[in-house]
Design a protein around this motif. Structure first.
Motif, PDB file in Angstrom:
ATOM      1  N   ASP A   1      38.591  98.443  69.130  1.00 19.67           N
ATOM      2  CA  ASP A   1      39.672  99.128  69.595  1.00 19.67           C
ATOM      3  C   ASP A   1      40.129  99.279  71.151  1.00 19.67           C
ATOM      4  O   ASP A   1      39.125  99.532  71.965  1.00 19.67           O
TER       5      ASP A   1
ATOM      6  N   HIS B   1      37.978 108.570  70.668  1.00 20.91           N
ATOM      7  CA  HIS B   1      37.284 108.774  69.484  1.00 20.91           C
ATOM      8  C   HIS B   1      36.104 107.926  69.193  1.00 20.91           C
ATOM      9  O   HIS B   1      35.900 106.960  69.863  1.00 20.91           O
TER      10      HIS B   1
ATOM     11  N   ALA C   1      35.357 104.941  71.771  1.00 21.53           N
ATOM     12  CA  ALA C   1      36.748 104.413  72.302  1.00 21.53           C
ATOM     13  C   ALA C   1      37.116 105.572  73.107  1.00 21.53           C
ATOM     14  O   ALA C   1      37.825 106.556  72.609  1.00 21.53           O
TER      15      ALA C   1
ATOM     16  N   GLU D   1      40.218 106.632  75.794  1.00 17.53           N
ATOM     17  CA  GLU D   1      41.427 105.964  75.874  1.00 17.53           C
ATOM     18  C   GLU D   1      42.309 107.038  76.771  1.00 17.53           C
ATOM     19  O   GLU D   1      43.274 107.574  75.873  1.00 17.53           O
TER      20      GLU D   1
ATOM     21  N   GLU E   1      42.412 101.563  77.234  1.00 10.54           N
ATOM     22  CA  GLU E   1      41.218 101.926  76.313  1.00 10.54           C
ATOM     23  C   GLU E   1      40.294 100.912  76.304  1.00 10.54           C
ATOM     24  O   GLU E   1      40.453  99.613  76.151  1.00 10.54           O
TER      25      GLU E   1
HETATM   26 CO    CO Z   1      41.734 104.227  69.921  1.00 14.73          CO
END
Ligand code: CO
Ligand code: MF3
Length: 249
Positions: free
Chosen positions: A105, A168, A199, A201, A232
């Motif tokens: 991500d 997350h 991740a 962000e 991110e």
């Molecule tokens: Co994300």
């Protein structure tokens, strides 16, 4: 519980993230005045197919597209559509990939042609907020060291960190524990350990941190309709420097 990934799992996440990086690099080339966000989504779909991966977003709680495209006052989760980019816009592209059961991500905000000095500053602050957060993702540090570094960086430039959305953990699910707020006090939260994949962000508003959701039930916009930017990366905590898994050109 925050999962500690095995080297084998990390390698699978690394591969998914490699595709995220490649798609991000290739999508950047399409950013110009006149293209619609729907056309960007179509290109993302073609690239996903070429790499044998699928969108992590499409179908997630009913999300209808491959990527998220958030323009100007849109903060995150903008749905690609007929809107055409124009010179002076900023656009956040969020790319999530699933490959062999593992996720990657990443997001970044890009200028469309020449943008205002204020917009340029916002992008620089948001990008460096992510760098500041990642620098805290070290074994022995605490989770909110990341949050605190992000918040103080953003606020030192007079902007605000969005509170409604968080980073997350990521791995065999797109969203795993822990939640990673973009505000917080250093020293708090669980201790970070090698093998955690996160991740991170930050979403940065030019004005107030408050956001609202449009009638499409997805697009988050700034309440004051000022600009917002989002960066991110998926990273892995190691015994030394954090490994950025979604680095792009
Ligand atoms: Co994300
Ligand atoms: N990067 C965002 C996140 O981690 C993207 C989610 S878009 C969604 O939550 F459509 F999948 F929700």
């Amino acid at each position: 519980m925050i999962k500690i990934k095995t080297e084998k799992e990390i390698e699978l996440i690394r591969r998914a993230c490699g595709i995220v990086s490649e798609i991000m690099s290739q999508l950047k080339v399409y950013i110009r005045a006149g293209i619609s966000t729907e056309e960007l989504d179509t290109e993302a779909g073609k690239l996903l197919g070429k790499f044998g991966a699928v969108s992590a977003f499409k179908g997630y709680q009913g999300y209808p597209a491959n990527i998220c495209t958030s323009v100007n006052e849109e903060v995150v989760h903008g749905i690609p559509g007929k809107r055409r980019l124009k010179v002076g816009d900023i656009i956040s592209i969020d790319v999530g990939v699933k490959l062999n059961g593992y996720f990657g991500d990443a997001a970044c905000t890009l200028p469309v042609g020449l943008i205002s000095p204020q917009a340029r500053k916002l992008l620089a602050v948001a990008r460096s907020a992510l760098t500041a957060g990642i620098a805290q993702a070290r074994e022995g540090n605490h989770l909110l060291d990341i949050s605190s570094a992000i918040q103080s960086h953003i606020e030192s430039f007079g902007h605000s960190a969005v509170r409604k959305f968080v980073g997350h953990g990521i791995g065999s699910q797109m969203h795993e524990e822990p939640e990673i707020p973009n505000i917080g006090r250093a020293g708090l939260g669980p201790a970070l350990r090698a093998g955690m994949v996160l991740a991170i962000e930050p979403m940065v508003n030019e004005g107030n941190f408050e956001v609202e959701i449009l009638e499409d039930k997805w697009t988050a916009v700034t309440k004051d309709r000022k600009l917002s930017a989002h960066f991110e990366h998926t990273i892995c905590v190691t015994k030394g420097e954090p490994e950025v898994l979604t680095a792009w050109e």
